[in-house]
Design an enzyme around this catalytic site. Structure first.
Site, PDB file in Angstrom:
ATOM      1  N   ILE A  31       0.826  -1.213   0.000  1.00  0.00           N
ATOM      2  CA  ILE A  31       0.000   0.000   0.000  1.00  0.00           C
ATOM      3  C   ILE A  31       0.863   1.268   0.000  1.00  0.00           C
ATOM      4  O   ILE A  31       0.400   2.340  -0.419  1.00  0.00           O
ATOM      5  CB  ILE A  31      -0.986  -0.042   1.200  1.00  0.00           C
ATOM      6  CG1 ILE A  31      -2.207   0.811   0.951  1.00  0.00           C
ATOM      7  CG2 ILE A  31      -0.301   0.320   2.492  1.00  0.00           C
ATOM      8  CD1 ILE A  31      -3.339   0.558   1.945  1.00  0.00           C
ATOM      9  N   HIS A 100       6.034 -11.900   5.883  1.00  0.00           N
ATOM     10  CA  HIS A 100       5.826 -11.364   4.523  1.00  0.00           C
ATOM     11  C   HIS A 100       7.170 -11.084   3.892  1.00  0.00           C
ATOM     12  O   HIS A 100       8.091 -10.595   4.547  1.00  0.00           O
ATOM     13  CB  HIS A 100       4.951 -10.112   4.538  1.00  0.00           C
ATOM     14  CG  HIS A 100       5.367  -9.059   5.523  1.00  0.00           C
ATOM     15  ND1 HIS A 100       5.116  -9.167   6.875  1.00  0.00           N
ATOM     16  CD2 HIS A 100       6.011  -7.894   5.348  1.00  0.00           C
ATOM     17  CE1 HIS A 100       5.590  -8.100   7.486  1.00  0.00           C
ATOM     18  NE2 HIS A 100       6.160  -7.309   6.594  1.00  0.00           N
ATOM     19  N   HIS A 102       9.005  -8.932   1.136  1.00  0.00           N
ATOM     20  CA  HIS A 102       8.917  -7.773   0.246  1.00  0.00           C
ATOM     21  C   HIS A 102       9.651  -8.116  -1.053  1.00  0.00           C
ATOM     22  O   HIS A 102      10.845  -8.469  -1.012  1.00  0.00           O
ATOM     23  CB  HIS A 102       9.616  -6.550   0.864  1.00  0.00           C
ATOM     24  CG  HIS A 102       8.990  -6.012   2.112  1.00  0.00           C
ATOM     25  ND1 HIS A 102       8.167  -4.894   2.119  1.00  0.00           N
ATOM     26  CD2 HIS A 102       9.073  -6.415   3.406  1.00  0.00           C
ATOM     27  CE1 HIS A 102       7.784  -4.642   3.358  1.00  0.00           C
ATOM     28  NE2 HIS A 102       8.320  -5.544   4.166  1.00  0.00           N
TER      29      HIS A 102
HETATM   30  P1  AMP Z   1       7.082  -4.494   7.505  1.00  0.00           P
HETATM   31  O1  AMP Z   1       7.393  -3.079   7.913  1.00  0.00           O
HETATM   32  O2  AMP Z   1       8.253  -5.253   6.971  1.00  0.00           O
HETATM   33  O3  AMP Z   1       6.327  -5.244   8.582  1.00  0.00           O
HETATM   34  O4  AMP Z   1       6.116  -4.355   6.250  1.00  0.00           O
HETATM   35  C1  AMP Z   1       4.736  -4.186   6.337  1.00  0.00           C
HETATM   36  C2  AMP Z   1       4.302  -3.661   5.004  1.00  0.00           C
HETATM   37  O5  AMP Z   1       2.909  -3.791   4.891  1.00  0.00           O
HETATM   38  C3  AMP Z   1       4.632  -2.175   4.783  1.00  0.00           C
HETATM   39  O6  AMP Z   1       5.490  -2.025   3.648  1.00  0.00           O
HETATM   40  C4  AMP Z   1       3.255  -1.539   4.573  1.00  0.00           C
HETATM   41  O7  AMP Z   1       3.286  -0.503   3.615  1.00  0.00           O
HETATM   42  C5  AMP Z   1       2.439  -2.725   4.117  1.00  0.00           C
HETATM   43  N1  AMP Z   1       1.009  -2.625   4.371  1.00  0.00           N
HETATM   44  C6  AMP Z   1       0.404  -2.253   5.509  1.00  0.00           C
HETATM   45  N2  AMP Z   1      -0.935  -2.320   5.370  1.00  0.00           N
HETATM   46  C7  AMP Z   1      -1.179  -2.755   4.109  1.00  0.00           C
HETATM   47  C8  AMP Z   1      -2.359  -3.032   3.357  1.00  0.00           C
HETATM   48  N3  AMP Z   1      -3.579  -2.864   3.878  1.00  0.00           N
HETATM   49  N4  AMP Z   1      -2.231  -3.441   2.074  1.00  0.00           N
HETATM   50  C9  AMP Z   1      -0.996  -3.596   1.533  1.00  0.00           C
HETATM   51  N5  AMP Z   1       0.148  -3.371   2.189  1.00  0.00           N
HETATM   52  C10 AMP Z   1       0.068  -2.955   3.455  1.00  0.00           C
END
Ligand code: AMP
Ligand code: ZN
Length: 114
Positions: A31, A100, A102
């Site tokens: 997002i 997750h 990236h």
């Molecule tokens: P991390 O900081 O490695 O835990 O990554 C979490 C990621 O999730 C971040 O890059 C956010 O931008 C992404 N994120 C959070 N909420 C959403 C959402 N609703 N849809 C897609 N990505 C998201």
């Protein structure tokens, strides 16, 4: 897990731009993209971090990387290059406690990461 954002995306209660799905894995656009291509690849099973993986999860981890290999072809970054990053825990800046990966590409990246 009922209070997990990414489990909400898996069960459809939270909307996301889903770009890949199979029986083990889901992938959707981040997002807040940090690169022209920024996709999150997650297991359907709720696993918080790499530290919570069990030996039996080997197939699941393989499925994540096979999904990445398909996605880099589809998004045209297989040749130009890409990076796969997993943030685990506070020092790495993990904000969502559902494992997750990236997948980032489409621009030159620096090393070491910040
Ligand atoms: P991390 O900081 O490695 O835990 O990554 C979490 C990621 O999730 C971040 O890059 C956010 O931008 C992404 N994120 C959070 N909420 C959403 C959402 N609703 N849809 C897609 N990505 C998201
Ligand atoms: Zn979850």
């Amino acid at each position: 897990m009922s209070d997990c954002l990414f489990c909400g995306i898996i069960d459809g209660t939270i909307k996301a731009d889903i770009v890949y799905r199979d029986e083990t894995v889901l992938a959707f656009k981040d997002i807040v993209p940090r690169a022209p291509v920024h996709i999150l690849i997650i297991p359907r099973a709720h696993i918080a971090t790499i530290s919570d993986l069990a030996p039996a999860d080997g197939t699941l981890v393989g499925a994540i990387f096979f999904a990445a290999a398909k996605l880099v072809e589809e998004f045209g970054i297989a040749e130009s290059g890409y990076r796969v990053v997993v943030n685990c825990g506070p020092d790495a800046g993990q904000t969502v406690l559902h494992l997750h990966y990236h997948l980032l590409g489409g621009r030159q990246m620096g090393w070491p990461p910040g």
